[in-house]
Write a protein that holds these residues in place. Structure first.
Motif, short mmCIF file in Angstrom:
data_model
loop_
_atom_site.label_atom_id
_atom_site.label_comp_id
_atom_site.label_asym_id
_atom_site.label_seq_id
_atom_site.Cartn_x
_atom_site.Cartn_y
_atom_site.Cartn_z
N ILE A 1 -29.63 0.62 4.65
CA ILE A 1 -30.41 1.66 5.30
C ILE A 1 -29.67 2.99 5.16
O ILE A 1 -28.46 3.03 4.92
N ALA A 2 -30.42 4.09 5.34
CA ALA A 2 -29.83 5.42 5.32
C ALA A 2 -30.81 6.41 5.92
O ALA A 2 -32.03 6.24 5.80
N PRO A 3 -30.31 7.46 6.57
CA PRO A 3 -31.21 8.56 6.93
C PRO A 3 -31.82 9.14 5.65
O PRO A 3 -31.16 9.20 4.61
N LYS A 4 -33.06 9.56 5.74
CA LYS A 4 -33.74 10.08 4.55
C LYS A 4 -32.96 11.22 3.90
O LYS A 4 -32.85 11.30 2.68
N ALA A 5 -32.39 12.10 4.73
CA ALA A 5 -31.66 13.26 4.20
C ALA A 5 -30.38 12.86 3.48
O ALA A 5 -29.79 13.67 2.77
N GLN A 6 -29.95 11.62 3.68
CA GLN A 6 -28.69 11.16 3.09
C GLN A 6 -28.88 10.44 1.76
O GLN A 6 -27.91 10.11 1.08
N ILE A 7 -30.11 10.16 1.36
CA ILE A 7 -30.35 9.48 0.09
C ILE A 7 -29.88 10.37 -1.07
O ILE A 7 -30.20 11.55 -1.14
N ARG A 8 -29.10 9.77 -1.95
CA ARG A 8 -28.63 10.49 -3.14
C ARG A 8 -29.08 9.73 -4.38
O ARG A 8 -28.77 8.56 -4.56
N ARG A 9 -29.82 10.43 -5.25
CA ARG A 9 -30.37 9.80 -6.44
C ARG A 9 -29.56 10.19 -7.68
O ARG A 9 -28.80 11.15 -7.68
N ASN A 10 -29.78 9.48 -8.76
CA ASN A 10 -29.16 9.87 -10.03
C ASN A 10 -29.91 11.03 -10.66
O ASN A 10 -29.45 11.59 -11.66
N ALA A 11 -31.04 11.44 -10.08
CA ALA A 11 -31.88 12.49 -10.66
C ALA A 11 -31.73 13.82 -9.93
O ALA A 11 -32.58 14.70 -10.07
N ASP A 12 -30.65 13.99 -9.18
CA ASP A 12 -30.48 15.21 -8.37
C ASP A 12 -29.30 16.08 -8.80
O ASP A 12 -28.88 16.96 -8.05
N ALA A 13 -28.76 15.85 -9.99
CA ALA A 13 -27.69 16.72 -10.49
C ALA A 13 -28.27 18.11 -10.76
O ALA A 13 -29.41 18.25 -11.22
#
Length: 362
Positions: free
Chosen positions: A167-179
């Motif tokens: 689980i994670a807060p939505k604001a804490q999700i880190r994707r490989n597509a956000d560089a």
């Protein structure tokens, strides 16, 4: 390096660890006839059949993410493979560490796991299988999660892994597509797992090198959860079977940017260069380059051994982190202080075509 059994676990499998993964080109061909499941990160929810799917299949990210209530997300992943080492306890620990890593790479906190087990019981005794399961359970305990169930089959080759929920807060999700252009790139673990495993299979790996291998591959990537709480960190992915170049290329394509890597800054296992110069290269490394080499720009005269390390499959490898350039040195210091002594700045993100450029700038 083994448990003293009359057989070697690695001899029962045609491949091992994340080197078992299908080549990127084969995977792409298999999925070509299937419609990608787009996520709400790429299309307005009004146009989606699954509006709460925050991360789906379109960017080849580390795990699927489901937005429960616009505040909390569920992260789901699965990972399993054949033995990369002969010691059953170590095999279980490495496989579990590798599977849980996907949750950390998304910025999440794991909450439980399910075991995935396939064993040729006519070839492996119960005590060995039990040791594999106990090794995996020990790593889950270290991560603070239970093995809450699972599934087992009788298989031709030994297979073990986990399905993991986090689980994670939505604001804490880190994707490989956000560089983002201007970002610095950090790698948290040294490269060379595939090289060491190739040497191990041929009984050419020294005891100190084996210890180095186990220390790295059983080190949980829990720093990913901490990094995701930092606004300076934009994108994260873990580096596994496709090698550093393959996972960097996924980040470049997902983010629509060029990744520039400095080959002189890359952290390597102590004996990686020597062993790869002696010919200890996995078949997966060769398949990886054949799959995506056309999208990689190498400098003229770049040595083959260096290229092979860049495509070397990293079972339970480190995290590739894209972050604000001005904060990169601080983050490297904090990552190292958390127990990842090999952490290094290895490059930067630039605007441009989605590809990876390798240079020697150091």
């Amino acid at each position: 390096m083994s448990d003293g059994s009359s057989f070697r676990l690695t001899s029962l499998a045609h491949g091992g660890g994340c080197g078992c993964k299908l080549a990127p080109s084969v995977l792409q061909e298999l999925l070509a006839g299937q419609a990608a499941i787009p996520s709400s990160a790429h299309l307005p929810s009004a146009h989606l059949p699954f509006a709460h799917l925050l991360v789906g299949t379109e960017t080849g990210d580390d795990a699927a993410v489901w937005d429960l209530d616009d505040k909390t997300c569920v992260i789901a992943t699965t990972d399993f493979f054949m033995p990369v080492v002969d010691d059953p306890d170590h095999f279980g620990r490495i496989a579990a560490t590798n599977a849980i890593s996907d949750i950390y790479a998304m910025g999440g906190t794991p909450i439980m796991a399910l075991a995935i087990l396939g064993m040729p019981l006519e070839k492996i005794d119960i005590a060995t299988v039990r040791a594999i399961l106990q090794g995996g359970a020990a790593i889950c305990a270290e991560a603070g999660i239970p093995v809450a169930g699972g599934h087992s089959i009788d298989s031709v080759e030994p297979i073990y892994g986990l399905a993991v929920i986090g689980i994670a807060p939505k604001a804490q999700i880190r994707r490989n597509a956000d560089a983002k252009p201007g970002d610095a790139l950090i790698l948290t673990k040294a490269l060379g797992v595939g090289v060491y495993s190739a040497a191990l299979k041929k009984e050419a790996l020294a005891p100190d090198a084996y210890d180095e291998l186990i220390a790295s591959t059983t080190l949980l990537n829990r720093v990913g959860t901490t990094l995701a709480q930092d606004d300076a960190v934009h994108g994260i992915t873990d580096v596994t079977g496709f090698g550093l170049l393959g996972h960097a290329l996924e980040m470049a394509r997902g983010s629509g940017v060029t990744l520039r890597l400095d080959a002189g800054r890359l952290p390597l296992f102590r004996h990686a260069e020597t062993l790869i110069r002696q010919g200890f290269v996995t078949g997966a490394s060769t398949r990886n380059w054949a799959s995506y080499g056309a999208a990689i720009d190498l400098p003229a005269g770049f040595p083959d051994w260096r290229r092979q390390l860049l495509t070397d499959p990293q079972t339970s490898g480190g995290l590739l982190v894209s972050c604000v350039e001005a904060e990169a040195d601080r983050l490297v210091t904090e990552i190292a202080a958390a127990g990842y002594n090999a952490a290094r700045r290895i490059g930067r993100v630039e605007p441009g075509a989605p590809w990876v450029r390798v240079e020697t700038m150091a």
